[in-house]
Design a protein around this motif. Sequence first.
Motif: not given
Length: 337
Positions: A113-118, A157-163, A167-169
């Motif tokens: 969980i900590a790794r996912a948050r990071a 690049t900005a849209d990819t970062a948002s995606a 995913s990480d959320q």
Amino acid sequence: MKDSFLKLFPFAALQQAIARCSILLFALITACQPGPDRALGTLEWDRIALLAPAAEKIVAVHVREGERLDAGQVVLQLDDRNTRAQLAAAQAEVARLRASLEELENGPRSEEIARARASLAAARAEEKDARQNYQRLRQLGGEDFISQADIDRAKATADTASARVESDQAALLELQRGTRSEEIVQGEAALAQAEAQAEAQAVVLQKLTLQAPRGGLLDSLPFKLGDEAPVGGPLAIMLVGDTPYARVYIPEPLRPGIKVGDRAQVFIQGMAKPFGGRVRMIRSEPSFTPYFALTGDDVARLSYLAEIQLGVDAVDLPAGLPLRAEFAGEGHGSDAR
């Protein structure tokens, strides 16, 4: 006239002699036929076959044909190396699936969980930087200081970062909510299947050591040391039961007066004393009279297969002896003693 009579006299005498011989021959044939209350057959024992559980080579034979065996006594041994390897693989799969199920039941570790948050924090930082860079380039593009292609790449690049942030959320939320019940059910089912397969291999391994299921006489060993019998092939034939039984063929005229439970006397050639028994089975469907019972009028008759269970006085008799049976049920005389 007298001469004619003398000439005919030898012929008449010959006719009388032929008639006497015919009567004598008929009497002899009749004496050799079974009586109306008799049936012919053979002495038998109940037979059981010990079948090959797998197509493996016979590596050891511990008994001999004709030997009397006790229940559980080892008869022969099949090569078990292949089955042991399969059992080890099945047991390893059980261990793997059991650990996987335990992991599902325990849920994610705090470190995960900590790794996912990071990872989510890093993705948000990258998204912020990419979004700011896109805004700067768009302003420069409005003043014709930069090409439209550079602006489009910055936006991608900005849209990819948002995606990646989304995913990480989702990954973090999945870890926080824990394992789904459906996944645990699937893990339990997979573990149960693997355990069943391992148990089946263990049973096959046990069967490769062939044991007598009950006490009896080992009649034959169709396969020898080094042979490889097919699956289901008879590795050993045993004669079992407390006493033998007479398998007889009851002529059709005699069938209506015989029923299961009737007493019978069984006569075996070479033994002066008959053996008592009771009818334990009579087939309902008739068959043609077997070859050894084809005598006189019985040639054209149907017969019914029957079995007569003998007493303890016949326990030492071997299988295959020819015999005849006389019945003493209702309508067949007094009871046999």
